[in-house]
Enzyme design. Structure first.
Site, PDB file in Angstrom:
ATOM      1  N   HIS A 505       0.830  -1.208   0.000  1.00  0.00           N
ATOM      2  CA  HIS A 505       0.000   0.000   0.000  1.00  0.00           C
ATOM      3  C   HIS A 505       0.869   1.264   0.000  1.00  0.00           C
ATOM      4  O   HIS A 505       0.725   2.132  -0.861  1.00  0.00           O
ATOM      5  CB  HIS A 505      -0.920  -0.007   1.231  1.00  0.00           C
ATOM      6  CG  HIS A 505      -1.767   1.220   1.350  1.00  0.00           C
ATOM      7  ND1 HIS A 505      -3.077   1.256   0.932  1.00  0.00           N
ATOM      8  CD2 HIS A 505      -1.502   2.462   1.805  1.00  0.00           C
ATOM      9  CE1 HIS A 505      -3.566   2.452   1.137  1.00  0.00           C
ATOM     10  NE2 HIS A 505      -2.627   3.212   1.667  1.00  0.00           N
ATOM     11  N   GLU A 506       1.763   1.342   0.971  1.00  0.00           N
ATOM     12  CA  GLU A 506       2.569   2.566   1.085  1.00  0.00           C
ATOM     13  C   GLU A 506       3.497   2.717  -0.117  1.00  0.00           C
ATOM     14  O   GLU A 506       3.770   3.831  -0.555  1.00  0.00           O
ATOM     15  CB  GLU A 506       3.354   2.581   2.399  1.00  0.00           C
ATOM     16  CG  GLU A 506       2.475   2.582   3.651  1.00  0.00           C
ATOM     17  CD  GLU A 506       1.395   3.654   3.661  1.00  0.00           C
ATOM     18  OE1 GLU A 506       1.590   4.712   3.022  1.00  0.00           O
ATOM     19  OE2 GLU A 506       0.332   3.422   4.278  1.00  0.00           O
TER      20      GLU A 506
HETATM   21 ZN   LIG Z   1      -2.855   5.274   1.992  1.00  0.00          ZN
END
Ligand SMILES: [Zn+2]
Length: 720
Positions: A505-506
């Site tokens: 995600h990051e």
């Molecule tokens: Zn995010």
């Protein structure tokens, strides 16, 4: 699968929003004469390190504040010079000139943001508190400057005749709208009114925050009867005992979390205790005492409706959504309305499973909200049990990074990564990689600071140290922060599957920052609307479970053996668990937010309980056992945070990322051609075009909710 995201997004959004006021700028050495700020300060001149990376080896805690203050003073001087320029306003001498202001401020504040989020201490916290109001005033000083606005307006009015590039045109429109959005277009009398509304709103909002904080503390569940807490572990009990001592109480205390549902509800065996704890949570801010927030929120809603009207809209939500991808509250509502049916049908089906467990245990009652977590945990164990200890050996952090996160970026975009030990960092755990294009050209620097520390904010986020801009000749320097458990010295970092998802995600946000290829810094990378910014990150999560990627990294850290097929299947299946409930509680909260902020100006003060009940009934969100994730009276995101008329954005971005992933699936999946197309048409373009148009041009149609329902496992109600 996506709820872990909630807490991290707050800090993440703060960074993204902070980015908006940071108009990064050219590499002109600071000229400030402020006392305490001179050439010995490491921010005084632009960094001479590769990619202009901040010299963290030379920066001391005491260097930030003088540099930030001198940076703001310098930027105001630069802005003043633009506003007072005797020459007629042009694109270059006004709009582009603004883009070049604030170099020192940008350098210092970006580094400060990184360390206060990831490695703070009392000295930095004090600076943070002292600077917060000054930063807000700094932004106002720019965007409420009438003289400056008139120059921007003059350029805006003749923009069509200026033969600007599409990005230049977007930049003019961006600045004009930003000023107008802040109220620059109002008469002096209306500006005064707006100022008064903003002041009252800010006071009420602060008041709300302290009331909810105190209410949440006061409403903690307390008991002197240990048997009422049956089901809690010894560790839970000793925490509860300590919480009681801190409050100078006998017995045990279970402190409340922000959400309606409470974590202990999944293990408390005594039904009366569950009901008691739930009621304490549900009524925390409605107890008729000094911490009751209902009058505050009723007035806030009324005041915001006035603000919307003053700024030319039917409602506050109308004003707030103007610059978002959804554009109007009607679009956001239409999207949410379409989710209600599938969400509630699936929640009802999950309730049947739960009721069956209650009946089989001769419970003799119907499921209520305080029973949900307890029995759904039993359903989860029976249907999907995943043993963490069995899974973790297949997710060694470095292996996940190299053979999962980096590998996916290599397959999709051709990127390669080389660790750099020569770039200074803010803590010994931080690692730095140079990111290169397929042809070896340098693209960016990427830092990761993955391990949990006591002086780090919770959750995970991405930030920028240097923003990409062709105008300024800068390449991106971005970082990811998380809170993964740090292993003992010499031990491998074995992480959970949800930690794996966090890394993907990051890194998706990081790609959005690193692929930026724009002329103007204010339109670069992740500087996009709130309902778009989570799209690249959530999209990147999909590759974590994509077979060709998953099997490339999910290998036993000792033996190198692939994860057994049954275990991998369990991970996949567990993602569907309880999704009807989770989506329904989110929708209920998002609907409350949008309806409160859609009140027209001149509405009478609402009675929050009645308003809330009617708002949910109107939308068919009436399942008694699925309360909103936050009730109006303690919905801090919307009354005390930056999410007024914006809570829907979490769900909206989910629609975009699932839809995008479906497109990949239909077009050959993991290929360079597909990756490069997304990069060229979306990920590299920041905010340089209308986001809805940009997305639709890439997809070939408007976004659709069907893939979202499919990936949440909700497509066929009641049949799973
Ligand atoms: Zn995010």
């Amino acid at each position: 699968m996506r709820l872990w995201e909630m807490k991290s997004l707050i800090s993440e959004m703060r960074m993204v929003l902070a980015g908006v006021i940071m108009m990064s700028s050219s590499v002109v050495p600071a000229q400030s004469t402020d006392a305490g700020f001179g050439p010995e300060n490491p921010f005084h001149a632009p960094s001479a390190l590769p990619f202009q990376a901040p010299p963290f080896d030379r920066i001391k805690d005491g260097d930030y504040q003088p540099a930030i203050e001198a940076g703001m003073a310098e930027q105001r001087k630069e802005i003043r010079a633009i506003a007072d320029n005797p020459a007629a306003p042009t694109f270059e001498n006004t709009i582009v000139a603004m883009e070049k202001t604030g170099a020192l401020f940008q350098r210092a504040y970006a580094a400060f943001n990184a360390v206060t989020g990831a490695n703070t201490n009392p000295v930095l916290e004090k600076v943070q508190q002292e600077e917060a109001p000054k930063l807000a005033a700094h932004s106002d000083a720019i965007f409420l400057d009438a003289k400056l606005f008139h120059r921007v307006e003059a350029v805006y009015e003749k923009r069509e005749s200026l033969k600007l590039s599409p990005e230049g045109l977007r930049l003019v429109e961006y600045y004009y709208q930003r000023f107008v959005h802040a109220g620059a277009n109002l008469s002096d009398a209306d500006k005064e009114k707006l100022k008064k509304i903003n002041e009252e709103e800010s006071t009420l909002s602060n008041g709300f925050r302290s009331k909810v904080l105190a209410a949440t503390k006061d409403a903690a569940y307390a008991t002197t009867d240990k048997s009422a807490l049956a089901g809690l572990t010894d560790a839970d009990l000793s925490l509860a005992e300590r919480a009681a001592k801190q409050r100078k109480k006998e017995g045990w205390v279970l402190p409340l979390q922000n959400t309606t549902q409470q974590p202990y509800l999944s293990s408390l065996e005594v039904r009366a205790t569950r009901q008691g704890l739930f009621q304490d949570s549900w009524t925390r801010a409605e107890r008729g005492d000094v911490n009751d927030t209902r009058e505050t929120i009723a007035r806030l809603a009324q005041l915001r409706a006035e603000k919307g009207k003053l700024l030319g809209f039917d409602s506050y939500a109308g004003w707030k959504l103007e610059d978002q991808m959804a554009k109007t509250p009607e679009n956001a509502l239409k999207f949410m309305d379409a989710l209600v049916g599938p969400a509630t049908a699936n929640a009802a089906s999950e309730a049947k499973d739960i009721q069956a467990v209650i009946v089989s245990q001769k419970g003799g009652f119907s499921v209520e909200p305080w029973d949900w977590e307890f029995y759904s945990e039993q359903v989860r164990k029976a249907k999907y049990d995943l043993n963490e200890a069995e899974v973790r050996p297949y997710f060694e952090m470095n292996n996940v990074l190299q053979n999962g996160v980096f590998y996916a970026a290599n397959q999709l975009y051709g990127l390669t990564f080389k660790e750099r030990k020569d770039i200074p960092v803010w803590h010994a755990d931080v690692r730095v990689y140079e990111v290169m294009e397929a042809d070896g050209k340098p693209l960016a620097l990427w830092y990761c600071d993955y391990f949990k520390r006591d002086n780090k904010n919770g959750g995970a986020w991405m930030g920028s140290l240097v923003r990409q801009s062709k105008l300024l000749g800068t390449l991106p320097v971005v970082y990811n922060v998380a809170n993964l458990p740090k292993p003992a010295e010499g031990e491998p970092a074995l992480i959970s599957f949800s930690d794996v998802i966090t890394m993907f995600h990051e890194f998706g946000h990081a790609l959005h920052g690193m692929f930026a290829a724009t002329e103007y810094p204010v339109l670069s990378g992740t500087s996009v609307a709130r309902d778009f910014v989570e799209f690249p990150s959530q999209f990147n999560e999909h590759w974590a479970t994509y077979p060709a990627i998953f099997h490339h990294y999910a290998k036993h850290y000792k033996t190198g053996a692939a994860m057994p097929v049954e275990l991998a299947a369990k991970i996949k299946k567990a993602e569907d668990f309880n999704q009807g409930y989770k989506l329904t509680e989110l929708l209920a909260a998002a609907e409350l937010d949008m309806q409160w902020h859609s009140l027209p100006a001149g509405s009478s003060l609402q009675k929050p309980d009645e308003f809330e009940k009617a708002a949910l009934e109107k939308k068919g969100l009436t399942l008694s056992y699925v309360p909103p994730r936050y009730r109006s009276s303690y919905f801090s995101h919307i009354w005390g945070g930056g999410y007024a008329a914006g809570y829907y954005a979490y769900l909206w971005a989910e629609m975009l990322d699932d839809d995008a992933f479906q497109w990949f699936q239909e077009h050959g999946g993991l290929t360079r051609a597909n990756g490069d197309r997304l990069r060229t048409m979306v990920l590299s373009r920041g905010n340089t075009e209308d986001l809805a148009k940009m997305y639709e041009a890439w997809l070939g149609s408007a976004p659709n909710i069907e893939p979202m329902l499919k990936y949440r496992g909700l497509a066929k109600a009641g049949t799973k």
